[in-house]
Write a protein that holds these residues in place. Structure first.
Motif, PDB file in Angstrom:
ATOM      1  N   THR A  31     -69.446  94.100  79.305  1.00 32.44           N
ATOM      2  CA  THR A  31     -69.245  92.763  78.767  1.00 32.44           C
ATOM      3  C   THR A  31     -69.995  91.712  79.570  1.00 32.44           C
ATOM      4  N   THR A  46     -65.920  89.963  87.625  1.00 26.32           N
ATOM      5  CA  THR A  46     -65.432  90.707  86.474  1.00 26.32           C
ATOM      6  C   THR A  46     -64.302  91.632  86.890  1.00 26.32           C
ATOM      7  N   GLU A  48     -61.853  95.227  85.219  1.00 30.27           N
ATOM      8  CA  GLU A  48     -61.712  96.233  84.176  1.00 30.27           C
ATOM      9  C   GLU A  48     -60.368  96.919  84.340  1.00 30.27           C
ATOM     10  N   LEU A  97     -62.489  89.588  72.324  1.00 25.93           N
ATOM     11  CA  LEU A  97     -63.368  90.432  71.523  1.00 25.93           C
ATOM     12  C   LEU A  97     -62.731  91.792  71.278  1.00 25.93           C
ATOM     13  N   GLN A  99     -64.218  95.396  70.371  1.00 23.46           N
ATOM     14  CA  GLN A  99     -65.462  96.167  70.280  1.00 23.46           C
ATOM     15  C   GLN A  99     -66.691  95.257  70.374  1.00 23.46           C
ATOM     16  N   GLY A 100     -66.575  94.154  71.117  1.00 19.19           N
ATOM     17  CA  GLY A 100     -67.717  93.290  71.360  1.00 19.19           C
ATOM     18  C   GLY A 100     -67.901  92.155  70.382  1.00 19.19           C
ATOM     19  N   GLU A 126     -62.190  94.958  79.356  1.00 21.85           N
ATOM     20  CA  GLU A 126     -63.095  94.321  80.309  1.00 21.85           C
ATOM     21  C   GLU A 126     -62.864  92.820  80.324  1.00 21.85           C
ATOM     22  N   TYR A 136     -71.686  84.903  74.758  1.00 23.03           N
ATOM     23  CA  TYR A 136     -70.651  84.948  73.732  1.00 23.03           C
ATOM     24  C   TYR A 136     -70.324  83.608  73.106  1.00 23.03           C
ATOM     25  N   VAL A 144     -64.082  85.759  79.072  1.00 25.73           N
ATOM     26  CA  VAL A 144     -64.141  86.690  77.948  1.00 25.73           C
ATOM     27  C   VAL A 144     -63.264  87.899  78.246  1.00 25.73           C
ATOM     28  N   ASN A 146     -62.827  91.683  76.473  1.00 26.43           N
ATOM     29  CA  ASN A 146     -63.374  92.606  75.490  1.00 26.43           C
ATOM     30  C   ASN A 146     -62.577  93.900  75.524  1.00 26.43           C
ATOM     31  N   ILE A 148     -62.330  97.557  74.378  1.00 26.90           N
ATOM     32  CA  ILE A 148     -63.146  98.659  73.870  1.00 26.90           C
ATOM     33  C   ILE A 148     -62.200  99.801  73.523  1.00 26.90           C
TER      34      ILE A 148
END
Length: 723
Positions: A31, A46, A48, A97, A99-100, A126, A136, A144, A146, A148
């Motif tokens: 991401t 970031t 995760e 988000l 899947q992005g 993420e 984005y 953000v 995201n 997944i």
């Protein structure tokens, strides 16, 4: 816990070789950057959530699932609705988000609207903390998230059929959940399918639903009303009203209307070739959940004629007090394609396309009160260009168009169509000591209300960033990132006018508001190997024309808008002011044992945020309070043991018209035992205990904090298998 850790540490050091320093390999966080592969190489901070940590943290809402991560809290509107808050930013400043691409729900319009993503189906979640608006869009000015999930197959299948099954039971709300995820394929083709069902009743709470401060405020208000009504009503009516008031305060032990009933399913197909791949998925998400705290109950009507009062009394006697239930349905169709070396100057080209169709109805008893609809599409094309000397980078385009409609008593936002188009570029200059990174984005936003009396608004925003990441030695790096970002106001901030009882307010927009802008700086120090790994980050954001809702008293409302029928709700209007956000985050892991067959570590978390309204010299509301957390974890053979404590400070910097929040500590523990394991299958039994001290906890970030505390002591038992 401390004694066990020290004993095990001594044992671990005694057995480890002198050169066997623990190494914590950083995961890939896609991401944050389209071309950087390791977290330690990223400029932006970031995080995760994946693997065992994700499985342990999964809750019914995305906000609750992520609320233990550094810098992240939840808006918490009960178990059915909780949107993540990053560094004090929420709503339309955080992009969520799936899947992005956009989640295509209406969670950004109100905290009682749920995020239409099922955390149990996630493989990774993420998080980009801080501005991510380059990639984005301007709505990512605060960060953000995201998710997944398993819907889109992202690699060739290892076997014709494999899968995961999980079932669990939660004691605090009699929660029963079942999830099934299957995947498989052969050769170049892969498929995935899944289904989830979760049902829970109203959950138990440690004490009263209303906080002490809420009860005290209501008592003062009641005494004031008694003084005014005593002149017009007899003692008998006054006594009846006081009796009703006491009954309202006696909600104890169980939070009414806090149930959740969720169903979700998906089907995905993918093809993989030598120079590319194509994957498609279709998913359905449906959730019925109660809105606790009587937040949708209308305030006292100040004037009723005798016939209206009589009709309301008969209806109340016949049907009882109405509760509010949200009936949410969403369908998504997603396409993801990738080409390798499509043309000479591109190494790869990725396409992400999603169509979303969302609808939820707010049911007041058996009557539909308000219906929210949102449908549209988002398309992203991102190309990573071939290296030019030491310069690597990516460029792309993005388009998002969605139609929003609200119909009913609480349709405070007019129907509109919003179109966003953007182009962006990011470049990275690799050097021997690290890298420089810079980028820019241009975006056009147009909001077209359906009501012809409202004028269209269009905005052009500019975003730019510059930063670097530098290796200090083999174990540590530093990074800095400076971002200038602009955000276009949304339809709610521009055109809202009406009761928004989800936040117990009457909201008024301002169609003349322009773009808000900010300059943000992040400084990070990362330890990537050794006994201690993790990240320490300091951040600062300076906003001009920061758009927020300003409280208006009765005199101000009358002066600005004349006689306004607000149903007794507090009145807020959108206004722009200067604001500052600053703080720091600490996320460290101390590796006590790091061996092939066993491991032990202690995690330390600390975050603190401050946000001020510089134009008016006040504090911004619902900003997360200071937090300190410790987690101990030990893995040996088939066993995993964990214990955690998290202290949340009381609120000392209150925004206008905001009640205090007391500090609280949440204790939890978990265990997992692997009953069976082969090369292709495993069966785990697990137990997770939360709020073990049964303490009253009210997150300061929640609109509902004084009407609905977090759940009390809970044990979740479950069985998880993979094959």
């Amino acid at each position: 816990m401390a004694t066990t850790a020290l004993l095990a540490a001594g044992l671990g050091y005694g057995q480890a070789r002198k050169d066997s320093d623990a190494v914590d390999l950083d995961p890939i966080v896609v991401t944050a950057s389209p071309f950087v592969e390791r977290k330690e190489e990223l400029v932006v901070p970031t995080g995760e959530l994946t693997g065992e940590a994700l499985k342990r943290s999964v809750e019914s809402s995305l906000g609750a699932t992520l609320s233990g991560e550094p810098g992240i809290r939840s808006t918490y509107y009960g178990p059915g609705a909780g949107r993540p808050v990053i560094r004090g930013f929420d709503g339309d400043r955080i992009r969520i988000l799936n899947q992005g691409t956009d989640s295509f729900d209406v969670s950004q319009t109100s905290p009682d609207h749920g995020v239409s993503i099922e955390p149990l189906f996630a493989d990774d979640i993420e998080v980009v903390r801080g501005p991510a608006s380059l990639l984005y869009g301007n709505a990512a000015i605060g960060g953000v998230i995201n998710v997944i999930g398993k819907e889109l197959p992202r690699e060739r299948a290892l076997r014709p059929l494999s899968g995961q099954i999980e079932t669990s039971y939660g004691s605090v709300s009699d929660e029963k959940s079942f999830g099934l995820a299957l995947q498989g394929g052969q050769g170049d083709f892969a498929w995935s399918a899944g289904f989830l069902d979760r049902q829970s009743n109203d959950f138990e709470i440690p004490g009263f639903a209303e906080s002490f401060y809420q009860m005290e405020a209501e008592e003062h208000e009641h005494e004031h009303e008694e003084g005014e009504e005593h002149e017009h009503e007899g003692d008998e009516a006054e006594e009846d009203e006081h009796h009703e008031h006491e009954e309202d305060e006696e909600v104890f032990g169980v939070l009414e209307n806090s149930f959740v009933d969720t169903r979700s399913g998906y089907l995905g197909l993918a093809w993989f070739g030598e120079r590319g791949s194509l994957a498609v998925s279709y998913s359905e998400y449906a959730s019925d959940y109660g809105v606790p705290g009587h937040s949708h109950a209308h305030a006292h009507e100040e004037e009723h004629d005798e016939d209206e009062a009589h009709e309301e009394e008969e209806e109340h006697e016949e049907h009882g007090e109405e509760t509010v239930v949200i009936d949410l349905d969403q369908s998504r169709f997603t396409v993801r394609g990738e080409l390798i070396d499509p043309v000479d100057f591109l190494e790869s080209l990725e396409m992400d396309l999603t169509f979303g169709d969302y609808r939820h109805a707010e049911l007041e008893g058996e009557v539909v009160g308000t219906v929210f609809d949102r449908d549209g599409y988002e398309l992203r094309l991102t190309g990573v260009h071939s290296p030019i000397g030491n310069l690597t980078g990516a460029l792309g385009v993005q388009a998002k168009v969605d139609d929003f409609a609200a119909v009913g008593e609480e349709a405070f936002i007019p129907s509109s169509e919003t179109a966003q188009y953007g182009i962006f570029a990011m470049e990275r200059l690799n050097r021997g000591w690290g890298a420089w990174e810079f980028g820019a984005r241009l975006e056009s936003v147009e909001i077209d209300p359906v009501d012809e009396e409202l004028a269209n608004r269009s905005f052009d925003t500019v975003n730019a960033s510059a930063g670097f990441v530098r290796r200090l030695d083999e174990r540590s790096v530093v990074s800095a990132n400076l971002v200038y970002a602009e955000r276009a106001p949304n339809a709610s901030e521009l055109f809202a006018f009406g009761p928004h009882v989800g936040t117990q307010s009457f909201e008024i927009g301002d169609a003349s508001i322009g773009e808000e802008s900010s300059a943000s700086l992040d400084l990070s120090y990362r330890l990537t190997a050794g006994r201690i790994t993790g990240e320490i980050t300091a951040f600062y954001s300076d906003f001009s024309d920061y758009v927020y809702l300003q409280y208006l008293d009765h005199e101000a409302v009358e002066e600005l808008y004349g006689e306004l029928d607000t149903d007794g709700l507090n009145v807020y209007r959108a206004i722009a002011a200067d604001a500052k956000f600053y703080g720091f985050e600490v996320d460290l892991r101390y590796h006590l044992i790091d061996e092939a067959d066993r491991a032990m570590h202690i995690d330390f978390l600390y975050d603190q945020i401050r946000a001020t309204n510089e134009s008016f010299g006040t504090n911004l509301p619902r900003i997360p309070t200071r937090r300190v957390g410790l987690r101990y974890e030990y893995v040996a053979g088939p066993w995993l043991w964990g214990a955690e404590g998290q202290w949340n400070d009381g609120a000392s910097h209150l925004g206008p018209n905001q009640l205090p929040t007391d500090s609280y500590t949440l204790w939890s523990a978990d265990a997992r035992y692997r009953m069976y394991e082969t090369d292709t299958a495993a069966v785990d039994v697990f137990v997770v205990g939360t709020n073990l001290s049964d303490e009253e906890a009210r997150p300061h970030t929640s609109f509902l904090k004084d009407l609905a505390p977090m759940p009390g002591r809970s044990l979740r038992l479950g069985l998880r298998t993979s094959f």
